[in-house]
Write an enzyme that holds these catalytic residues in place. Structure first.
Site, PDB file in Angstrom:
ATOM      1  N   ARG A 124      18.916  22.471  23.796  1.00  0.00           N
ATOM      2  CA  ARG A 124      19.357  23.818  23.400  1.00  0.00           C
ATOM      3  C   ARG A 124      18.411  24.905  23.924  1.00  0.00           C
ATOM      4  O   ARG A 124      18.860  26.006  24.236  1.00  0.00           O
ATOM      5  CB  ARG A 124      19.481  23.901  21.884  1.00  0.00           C
ATOM      6  CG  ARG A 124      20.738  23.193  21.416  1.00  0.00           C
ATOM      7  CD  ARG A 124      20.940  23.351  19.942  1.00  0.00           C
ATOM      8  NE  ARG A 124      22.333  23.123  19.618  1.00  0.00           N
ATOM      9  CZ  ARG A 124      22.765  22.701  18.441  1.00  0.00           C
ATOM     10  NH1 ARG A 124      21.913  22.468  17.465  1.00  0.00           N
ATOM     11  NH2 ARG A 124      24.049  22.539  18.217  1.00  0.00           N
ATOM     12  N   GLY A 132      30.659  22.689  15.838  1.00  0.00           N
ATOM     13  CA  GLY A 132      31.585  23.429  14.985  1.00  0.00           C
ATOM     14  C   GLY A 132      32.274  24.562  15.718  1.00  0.00           C
ATOM     15  O   GLY A 132      33.466  24.816  15.528  1.00  0.00           O
ATOM     16  N   GLY A 159      30.156  17.677  17.971  1.00  0.00           N
ATOM     17  CA  GLY A 159      28.773  17.219  17.921  1.00  0.00           C
ATOM     18  C   GLY A 159      28.616  15.732  18.163  1.00  0.00           C
ATOM     19  O   GLY A 159      27.818  15.299  19.002  1.00  0.00           O
ATOM     20  N   LYS A 164      38.106  11.933  10.609  1.00  0.00           N
ATOM     21  CA  LYS A 164      39.199  12.300   9.703  1.00  0.00           C
ATOM     22  C   LYS A 164      40.274  13.169  10.349  1.00  0.00           C
ATOM     23  O   LYS A 164      39.977  14.079  11.110  1.00  0.00           O
ATOM     24  CB  LYS A 164      38.621  13.097   8.535  1.00  0.00           C
ATOM     25  CG  LYS A 164      37.773  12.285   7.594  1.00  0.00           C
ATOM     26  CD  LYS A 164      37.140  13.280   6.683  1.00  0.00           C
ATOM     27  CE  LYS A 164      36.552  12.719   5.435  1.00  0.00           C
ATOM     28  NZ  LYS A 164      35.963  13.874   4.695  1.00  0.00           N
TER      29      LYS A 164
HETATM   30  P1  ADP Z   1      32.861  15.236  16.314  1.00  0.00           P
HETATM   31  O1  ADP Z   1      31.521  15.524  15.687  1.00  0.00           O
HETATM   32  O2  ADP Z   1      32.736  14.925  17.764  1.00  0.00           O
HETATM   33  O3  ADP Z   1      33.859  16.316  16.023  1.00  0.00           O
HETATM   34  P2  ADP Z   1      33.672  13.608  14.087  1.00  0.00           P
HETATM   35  O4  ADP Z   1      32.566  14.184  13.285  1.00  0.00           O
HETATM   36  O5  ADP Z   1      35.059  13.987  13.729  1.00  0.00           O
HETATM   37  O6  ADP Z   1      33.424  13.884  15.642  1.00  0.00           O
HETATM   38  O7  ADP Z   1      33.652  12.030  13.988  1.00  0.00           O
HETATM   39  C1  ADP Z   1      32.583  11.240  14.420  1.00  0.00           C
HETATM   40  C2  ADP Z   1      32.426  10.005  13.586  1.00  0.00           C
HETATM   41  O8  ADP Z   1      33.647   9.292  13.450  1.00  0.00           O
HETATM   42  C3  ADP Z   1      31.448   9.043  14.206  1.00  0.00           C
HETATM   43  O9  ADP Z   1      30.281   8.998  13.427  1.00  0.00           O
HETATM   44  C4  ADP Z   1      32.195   7.704  14.208  1.00  0.00           C
HETATM   45  O10 ADP Z   1      31.398   6.629  13.768  1.00  0.00           O
HETATM   46  C5  ADP Z   1      33.319   7.947  13.230  1.00  0.00           C
HETATM   47  N1  ADP Z   1      34.457   7.053  13.476  1.00  0.00           N
HETATM   48  C6  ADP Z   1      35.127   6.878  14.626  1.00  0.00           C
HETATM   49  N2  ADP Z   1      36.067   5.937  14.498  1.00  0.00           N
HETATM   50  C7  ADP Z   1      35.994   5.483  13.224  1.00  0.00           C
HETATM   51  C8  ADP Z   1      36.703   4.490  12.489  1.00  0.00           C
HETATM   52  N3  ADP Z   1      37.679   3.770  13.021  1.00  0.00           N
HETATM   53  N4  ADP Z   1      36.345   4.292  11.186  1.00  0.00           N
HETATM   54  C9  ADP Z   1      35.357   5.035  10.639  1.00  0.00           C
HETATM   55  N5  ADP Z   1      34.659   5.988  11.281  1.00  0.00           N
HETATM   56  C10 ADP Z   1      34.965   6.210  12.572  1.00  0.00           C
HETATM   57 MG    MG Z   2      30.870  15.373  13.621  1.00  0.00          MG
END
Ligand code: ADP
Ligand code: MG
Length: 396
Positions: free
Chosen positions: A36, A376, A353, A202
């Site tokens: 960063r 975010g 992230g 989610k």
């Molecule tokens: P980002 O930060 O890129 O937006 P998220 O925060 O939505 O992504 O999700 C990331 C998390 O989702 C990771 O820590 C990963 O382990 C989890 N994840 C991915 N697939 C699954 C799954 N099938 N079951 C539970 N957790 C999952």
């Molecule tokens: Mg995340």
């Protein structure tokens, strides 16, 4: 309307206040990833070359108690920045008051001052995070012009971005300009086919991203934990997989509206425990046993995703395809990285992230056109929403 950029501002010999994102990770008092800081250098160097007096503001972590203050002291960042710039960076231990004012006053052309963590102002009454009007006005009084280059906090309306911007002529810095060019370009003016890849934990976190991209993308690949709510919406049993019962109706709606735009997993890697050494099996999405959970996409799914991706000209990726943090469940995410690495002249963008962390951890960082520095903020941008930190900047 287009926002002013740093190049539209008269910064020559001026005191320029700059909001940067120096919210870097620390371990045992040491900076573990200075990306960063590195990303802010273009803007800072440009101002030094223009003989500006540069005053930098950033937050670091959250500050609620006195202990948080000690833990989130920004001073080590001044040292690191000074190494990267090859010149001294002064540091103000205070976020307001005579000492700070004097340090600003004493700056010579081309000198740089970093102000202590803006969230020290959150201790009594969330002045920074709550965008206290008096605080924004006070900070603005220290300078002549304002540059916002903190993409990572652009989705928040704080005193150090929105507050200052409302009192001074302002523009975005080179980093925000770059983020808008890549993410905005991909979403609003994509070369086709445009494939969106959405995963992560989610559905509820990403619904607005899915619905916004549904109208824009040619294909939407769904993986990760959120896939199971979609599979359940199709009437399949998902065992103990991550699933959001209350999101089944909206998943159904999306499935109906998307038709064959939507690409869901056909097989998954299931485990008998959420653990790196769990027993695992690969099964069809029609055969997930009741007491197992899906933690990654299966090999047939990865092949299918690769096929969809092979002629893509624009790819936007948000959310890992499985629990990539554990080696046993990283293959889906690796597969997508491989497919993107093979694309020759596509515009490939990662936002989020954990997604950015996954790409770095798996060693594919240099295979992408752009990896967003703001989790975010990039998410909110992909939702089609305005970012207050950018909205507050003066129009061209
Ligand atoms: P980002 O930060 O890129 O937006 P998220 O925060 O939505 O992504 O999700 C990331 C998390 O989702 C990771 O820590 C990963 O382990 C989890 N994840 C991915 N697939 C699954 C799954 N099938 N079951 C539970 N957790 C999952
Ligand atoms: Mg995340």
């Amino acid at each position: 309307m287009a926002k002013k950029t740093i190049k539209d501002l008269n910064v020559q010999d001026k005191t320029v206040l700059v909001r940067v994102d120096f919210n870097v990770p620390f371990q045992d008092g040491k900076i573990t990833d200075d990306n960063r800081i590195v990303q802010a250098l273009d803007t800072i160097k440009y101002l030094i070359d223009q003989d500006s007096k540069v005053v930098l503001f950033s937050h670091l972590g959250k500050v609620k108690t006195e202990e948080d203050k000690a833990k989130n002291n920004l001073e080590p960042v001044a040292k690191r920045l000074s190494e990267l710039l090859g010149q001294e960076v002064k540091f103000s231990p205070e976020t307001r008051g005579e000492k700070l004012e004097q340090l600003v006053e004493e700056l010579a052309a081309g000198e740089v001052l970093l102000v202590q963590n803006t969230r020290y102002e959150d201790i009594d009454g969330k002045k920074e995070s709550g965008n206290d009007p008096e605080l924004g006005k006070y900070w603005a009084s220290l300078g002549d012009v304002f540059v916002n280059d903190a993409f990572g906090t652009a989705h928040r309306a704080h005193a150090s971005n929105v507050g200052i911007a409302s009192h001074l002529d302002s523009g975005v810095g080179f980093l925000i300009e770059k983020e808008l060019k890549y993410i905005g370009g991909a979403v609003d003016n994509p070369e086709r086919p445009f494939v969106a890849i959405l995963g992560g934990a989610k559905v509820s976190d990403k619904i607005n991203v899915i619905t916004n991209l549904l109208d824009k993308a040619d294909k939407i690949i769904i993986g990760g934990g959120m896939a199971y709510t979609f599979l359940k919406a199709q009437g399949k049993e998902v065992g103990k997989s991550l699933m959001e019962e209350d999101r089944i109706p909206v998943a159904k709606e999306i499935i109906e509206k998307a038709g064959d735009k939507l690409v869901l997993p056909v097989d998954v890697v299931i485990a008998d425990d959420f653990a790196p050494d769990a027993n695992t099996e690969i099964v069809s999405v029609d055969d997930i046993p009741a007491d197992w959970e899906g933690l990654d996409c299966g090999p047939k799914t990865v092949e299918q995703f690769k096929e969809v991706l092979q002629d893509a000209k624009t790819v936007v990726w948000n959310g890992p395809m499985g629990v990539f943090e554990m080696e046993a469940f990283a293959k889906g995410t690796i597969g997508v990285c491989e497919a993107i690495a093979e694309l020759e002249d596509a515009n490939t963008i990662v936002g989020g992230g954990d997604s950015a962390a996954a790409v770095a951890q798996l060693g594919y960082e240099d295979k992408f056109t752009h990896i967003s520095t703001g989790g975010g903020a990039s998410l909110q941008y992909l939702e089609g929403k305005e970012l207050p930190g950018i909205e507050a900047i003066a129009d061209k």
